[in-house]
Enzyme design. Structure first.
Site, mmCIF file in Angstrom:
data_model
loop_
_atom_site.group_PDB
_atom_site.id
_atom_site.type_symbol
_atom_site.label_atom_id
_atom_site.label_comp_id
_atom_site.label_asym_id
_atom_site.label_seq_id
_atom_site.Cartn_x
_atom_site.Cartn_y
_atom_site.Cartn_z
ATOM 1 N N GLU A 1 -35.041 -78.933 45.973
ATOM 2 C CA GLU A 1 -33.798 -79.732 46.551
ATOM 3 C C GLU A 1 -33.470 -80.616 45.816
ATOM 4 O O GLU A 1 -32.158 -81.052 45.897
ATOM 5 C CB GLU A 1 -34.572 -80.176 48.194
ATOM 6 C CG GLU A 1 -34.635 -79.195 49.033
ATOM 7 C CD GLU A 1 -36.039 -78.624 48.954
ATOM 8 O OE1 GLU A 1 -36.911 -79.334 48.308
ATOM 9 O OE2 GLU A 1 -36.218 -77.452 49.455
ATOM 10 N N ASP B 1 -39.761 -73.163 44.814
ATOM 11 C CA ASP B 1 -40.152 -73.868 45.843
ATOM 12 C C ASP B 1 -39.732 -75.362 45.782
ATOM 13 O O ASP B 1 -39.518 -75.723 44.469
ATOM 14 C CB ASP B 1 -41.221 -73.930 46.238
ATOM 15 C CG ASP B 1 -41.917 -74.490 47.732
ATOM 16 O OD1 ASP B 1 -40.888 -74.787 48.603
ATOM 17 O OD2 ASP B 1 -42.870 -74.726 48.051
ATOM 18 N N ASP C 1 -40.279 -74.686 56.415
ATOM 19 C CA ASP C 1 -41.586 -74.877 56.737
ATOM 20 C C ASP C 1 -41.425 -75.130 58.513
ATOM 21 O O ASP C 1 -41.377 -76.161 59.068
ATOM 22 C CB ASP C 1 -42.138 -76.210 56.483
ATOM 23 C CG ASP C 1 -42.386 -76.344 54.893
ATOM 24 O OD1 ASP C 1 -42.679 -75.093 54.486
ATOM 25 O OD2 ASP C 1 -42.641 -77.327 54.296
HETATM 26 C C1 NOJ Z 1 -43.520 -76.052 50.686
HETATM 27 C C2 NOJ Z 1 -42.988 -74.835 51.145
HETATM 28 O O1 NOJ Z 1 -42.078 -74.612 52.169
HETATM 29 C C3 NOJ Z 1 -44.175 -73.740 51.628
HETATM 30 O O2 NOJ Z 1 -43.972 -72.683 51.931
HETATM 31 C C4 NOJ Z 1 -45.436 -73.823 50.486
HETATM 32 O O3 NOJ Z 1 -46.514 -73.104 51.312
HETATM 33 C C5 NOJ Z 1 -45.902 -75.287 50.297
HETATM 34 N N1 NOJ Z 1 -44.741 -75.853 49.816
HETATM 35 C C6 NOJ Z 1 -46.960 -75.108 49.245
HETATM 36 O O4 NOJ Z 1 -46.399 -74.760 48.017
#
Ligand code: NOJ
Length: 967
Positions: free
Chosen positions: A560, A557, A633
């Site tokens: 970027e 995660d 998100d």
């Molecule tokens: C951002 C991610 O996009 C999300 O899916 C994740 O739950 C959070 N980071 C925490 O790790």
């Protein structure tokens, strides 16, 4: 001062619970090179300034490996001093495969010869490695030799020609051709323009509008004499955007920009990631941005901005927006009935793309902050040809483990071992099949990756073993930012493989663990260090490496990378990777470098036995080779459900089909209706995962009330019933790039009306066509169909679309129903029995649904392998083809596994039921019995008739045998 403003930014971020707001992102006006190049375009549109770029004829050569090479010269006329001349090496080559798979591409590059670049702080050369990151090894510069003979060139005068820029009739042009491949280029010498033909039809004119602009190297002092009179000098050496004003811009302005007119194409697609429609919007006309809560801070000018490719962390991103998101694939596809072309702009720096539909043509303008111009164009009859050629060049989408295409239950966070096992058992008791359970951020010890919170997960191996016995997989989060004081950081710093600041010290920024460092997976040494760290981790927690036991998977995660304290929520552009390479040059590649290093490490750790599963948030061209992704998100509201469909379709056509969206919205609490509709849509996403923010109410499916609970159960079970069809779809994608969630215009490319449809789709080439309901209180919808017969997926009732044209029909969609049909002409494969997970279905028999077309014919195929290992690469798989024709249903395997497989390759091969659906247009008459022939044996089987369905139960035929059933 610097510290103060970073802390202020941090405060803002934290006080919003890290909520994304537009003002953190640059619009085109504030992103200096976009600003300058758009201005350049405006000036060129007012009064064409020609003759800036021309080709030096005397420099033309064709290299040993068949590449046309010459120098382009940029000339800035000066009255006070000698004209300034800059040499820009230009190459052009044809790329084709040697096995007649249809790869038919034309590549050209433009670089800059930098003579007087004096800085020891950063690498002075333009970054020229993107090609090697994105494309397969066999096409790397040093490996690929296109045959010298395939390329021919000659110079001719174009005096007599009339056309697209009359002032240059006395120019000369070079004709570069690959006759075998039907590609021809006319390159004008004094005024650099290119016309590209495929099969003698003009496909694109490059630099038609003279927007080619390469900001060559110059010092700040010399700048005044190096700019063209009509050029903007906006922020060439400084950045006054609030959050990036510390950017040192060590090499000054370096952008590259070029225009492409896509001739006679008025539909373009691709260039994800944007939360926008499938067909790209005209970037000059304003489109409405749907806002969730908004916002005085929102900048209305963003509406007419170009599409931006710049990997950033955009929590609760805007929908119907061209703003950048987590990933970037710079592939644009133009398509119309009978013809298609692709344009791959391999540049990983910050990039903006203008799209203007203008009468029958589409005018595009590509602008990147630095690096070289490296463009590959693909040509074909059909958009599928473009996707196919693109993945031949950049690599096949990964064929995942079968379990990874089942249902994934995720949440930020499952709190401890007991929580995980409770969810597991409640899912089981509630009859919700699932394969993966996920651990987000807080399974770690104080957000230090490669550790486990000792209180919550005292014995990870025990947990993994328990889950393994239950047939479940565990995916855990490992991000590339690492708490600066952690053991793993010390190790990385010791090996010097961390990303460095702009003065060469360790780059420190804020992310989940607080102050963090970042692994530099762009560098070889960084990749090795990352791999060693994984090696130690896996060895510690997964003691037995075997095909069955390897049930630990990884989620990269925030790659970027997300940097809470950084400009635009990401890394400052002037920080440094190995060999003093600026982040600016490689930005959109970083995410790929992280997940590819993770995949390679895990593959090694699992001794090449099991296919690793890696989920990445950031991506680039080539990411499909090793990862799945998701749309980040989103929010639990209808807008985000709606936009998930075109977003996923877009990724499917640009070769990264293994994608999903968080069901039923990451943040916020979905209402029951939204939950139902999201599961009904999500069951068709290639990556089928429910996920929720830490602040949301728990929403595992067993917690819902009926009827929500039973509809959700039914949706998940439907996905599992269709797993054989889904797995076949994944296999096709991995072989030829065929989209899994497949846009209407890919399947029905002959119908112009399909080119703007992005709320319904096909499942691969299976014939299943779906329109999820994405709006509140909707129990009827309109679906568009090409002529044919369509059988409701559940009832098999037939709908007939007669005539030659597409028709739009009203389709009932009560809450419990997702509109889905099987198009006549297809045979789909299902496994009907409820099981807890995919691996428990291996021994279940198959059901075939046969949906005849108006000629009483149907076809279908099925791919099966062990669903886990790499043995399929050695031929351990089964592929078979079903057919209905002339009142005979038959099966003919086209590939069978050998007998020396280590694993159970195909499981149960028995077909327990065949169901033929019929319509009033069909002439299928079946008596009380049918005759079955398999090998030398023959027997009769009873037939049941149920309305328009003919059911043959227990025919005792197998998917791995040749057989016929005769009516
Ligand atoms: C951002 C991610 O996009 C999300 O899916 C994740 O739950 C959070 N980071 C925490 O790790």
């Amino acid at each position: 001062m610097k510290l103060l403003s970073i802390s202020l930014l941090l405060l803002t971020l934290l006080s919003n619970v890290y909520s994304f707001t537009d003002y953190l992102l640059k619009d085109c006006k504030k992103d200096a090179f976009c600003h300058r190049n758009r201005r350049y375009a405006e000036e060129q549109a007012k009064l064409l300034h020609n003759g800036i770029y021309g080709l030096d004829k005397s420099s033309i050569a064709v290299s040993e490996n068949g590449v046309f090479e010459a120098n382009l010269i940029k000339t800035i006329e000066r009255s006070d001093i000698d004209d300034i001349k800059v040499t820009l090496p230009f190459t052009m080559s044809f790329i084709s495969d040697d096995q007649c798979k249809g790869l038919n591409a034309l590549r050209f590059t433009v670089n800059e010869l930098r003579k007087n670049c004096q800085t020891d702080r950063v690498d002075c050369n333009r970054f020229n490695e993107t090609w090697n990151w994105a494309v397969l090894d066999k096409y790397h510069n040093e490996n690929y030799k296109s045959s010298k003979d395939s390329l021919s060139w000659e110079i001719s005068s174009i005096r007599s020609k009339h056309g697209w820029f009359s002032s240059n009739d006395d120019d000369e042009e070079i004709i570069i051709e690959n006759k075998q491949r039907d590609i021809k280029v006319e390159l004008t010498i004094n005024n650099f323009h290119l016309k590209v033909y495929y099969k003698n039809v003009l496909q694109t004119i490059i630099n038609e509008r003279s927007l080619f602009n390469l900001e060559h190297h110059r010092s700040k002092k010399e700048n005044f004499q190096n700019v063209l009179p009509f050029e903007s000098t906006y922020n060439m050496f400084a950045d006054n955007f609030e959050y990036s004003k510390f950017d040192t811009i060590p090499l000054g302005p370096e952008s590259v920009s070029l225009d492409f007119t896509l001739v006679n194409y008025d539909n373009v697609y691709g260039i994800p990631e944007h939360a926008d429609s499938l067909r790209l919007k005209d970037t000059q006309s304003t489109n409405t941005i749907s806002k969730r809560k908004f916002s005085k801070k929102h900048n209305p000018e963003e509406n007419s901005d170009p599409y931006r490719l710049f990997n950033v962390d955009v929590f609760e991103y805007n929908v119907d927006s061209k703003q950048p998101m987590y990933g970037s694939i710079p592939l644009m596809i133009a398509a119309k009935p009978g013809s298609s072309m692709g344009l791959l702009w391999l540049n990983p720096s910050d990039t903006w793309i203008d799209v203007n539909y203008s009468s029958d043509n589409t005018k595009t303008h590509w602008m990147s902050e630095n690096g070289i111009i490296d463009v590959t164009m693909f040509f074909g009859k059909h958009p599928k040809d473009v996707t196919n050629q693109y993945i031949q060049l950049t690599g096949s989408p990964v064929l995942p483990q079968l379990s990874a295409i089942g249902y994934h239950q995720c949440r930020w966070n499952y709190n401890n071992e007991l929580d995980v096992l409770t969810v597991e058992s409640k899912m089981d008791k509630g009859h919700f099949p699932f394969d993966f359970i996920w651990l987000d951020l807080d399974y770690t010890d104080k957000k230090q990756y490669f550790t486990w919170n000792p209180d919550a997960f005292p014995n990870p191996t025990r947990l993994l073993n328990k889950l393994s016995k239950l047939g479940r997989q565990l995916a855990i989060l490992i991000d590339p930012h690492l708490m600066s004081k952690s053991e793993v950081s010390k190790r990385i710093i010791k090996s010097g493989t961390q990303v460095k600041s702009n003065v060469g010290r360790t780059f420190l920024g804020q992310c989940w663990p607080g102050q963090s460092i970042w692994i530099d997976t762009i560098s070889k040494l960084g990749q090795i260090e990352w791999s060693n760290i994984f090696h130690d981790f896996v060895a510690k927690y997964v003691p037995v490496i075997d095909v069955k036991g390897n049930n630990l998977h990884f989620w990269n995660d925030m790659n970027e990378p997300s940097v809470f304290s950084g400009p635009e929520t990401t890394a400052p552009k002037d920080i440094l990777h190995d060999e003093n390479l600026e982040e600016r040059s490689i930005h959109n590649l970083y995410g790929l470098s992280v997940h590819e290093a993770t995949y390679d490490a895990v593959k090694e750790d699992y001794k090449n036995l099991t296919r690793p599963f890696v989920l990445t948030r950031a991506f680039f061209a080539g990411s499909q080779r090793s990862a799945a992704t998701w749309t980040g998100d989103n929010v639990a509201n209808w807008e985000y459900l709606r936009i998930s469909v075109p977003m996923i379709l877009t990724n499917n056509i640009v070769g990264l089909p293994f994608i999903g969206a968080d069901i039923a919205g990451f943040s916020g609490n979905p209402d029951p209706e939204l939950i139902v509709r999201w599961y009904q849509a999500g069951l068709w996403y290639p990556f089928f995962r429910a996920h929720a923010h830490i602040d949301t109410k728990r929403r595992e499916p067993y917690l819902f009330e009926d009827p929500i609970k039973s509809i959700v159960r039914h949706s998940i079970q439907l996905r599992y019933k269709l797993l054989p069809t889904f797995y076949t779809a994944f296999h096709k994608a991995s072989v030829n790039g065929y989209p899994i969630m497949n846009p209407m215009f890919y399947e029905k490319s002959a119908f112009a009306a399909m080119y703007d449809i992005d709320d319904q789709f096909y499942l691969s080439d299976s014939g299943i066509i779906v329109k999820p309901i994405v709006s509140r209180k909707t129990d009827v919808t309109a679906m568009i169909f090409a002529p044919g017969i369509y059988y409701d997926l559940e009832t098999l009732n037939a709908t007939i679309i007669s005539g030659e044209e597409v028709q739009t029909l009203r389709v009932e969609a009560p809450l419990e129903k997702v509109p889905a049909f099987i198009e006549g002409g297809h045979i789909i494969t299902k496994k009907e029995r409820y099981r807890r997970s995919s691996h428990l279905m291996v021994r279940d028999p198959y059901t075939l649904i046969i949906a005849p077309d108006v000629n009483d014919e149907a076809h279908g195929s099925l791919y099966v392998d062990d669903g886990k290992s790499f043995e399929y690469k050695e031929g351990q798989y089964l592929e078979t083809n079903f057919k209905l024709s002339n009142n005979v249903i038959s099966n003919k395997p086209s590939h069978l596994p050998g007998s020396n497989s280590k694993y159970e390759t195909v499981g149960n091969t028995l077909i327990e039921t065949l169901i033929i659906s019929t319509s009033e247009l069909n002439h299928i008459t079946v008596n009380e019995q049918v005759k079955v022939t398999e090998g030398l044996e023959e027997w009769n089987v009873d037939v049941q008739h149920d309305g328009n369905r003919i059911i043959i139960t227990n025919p005792l035929v197998h998917i791995d045998q040749e057989w016929c059933i005769t009516f």
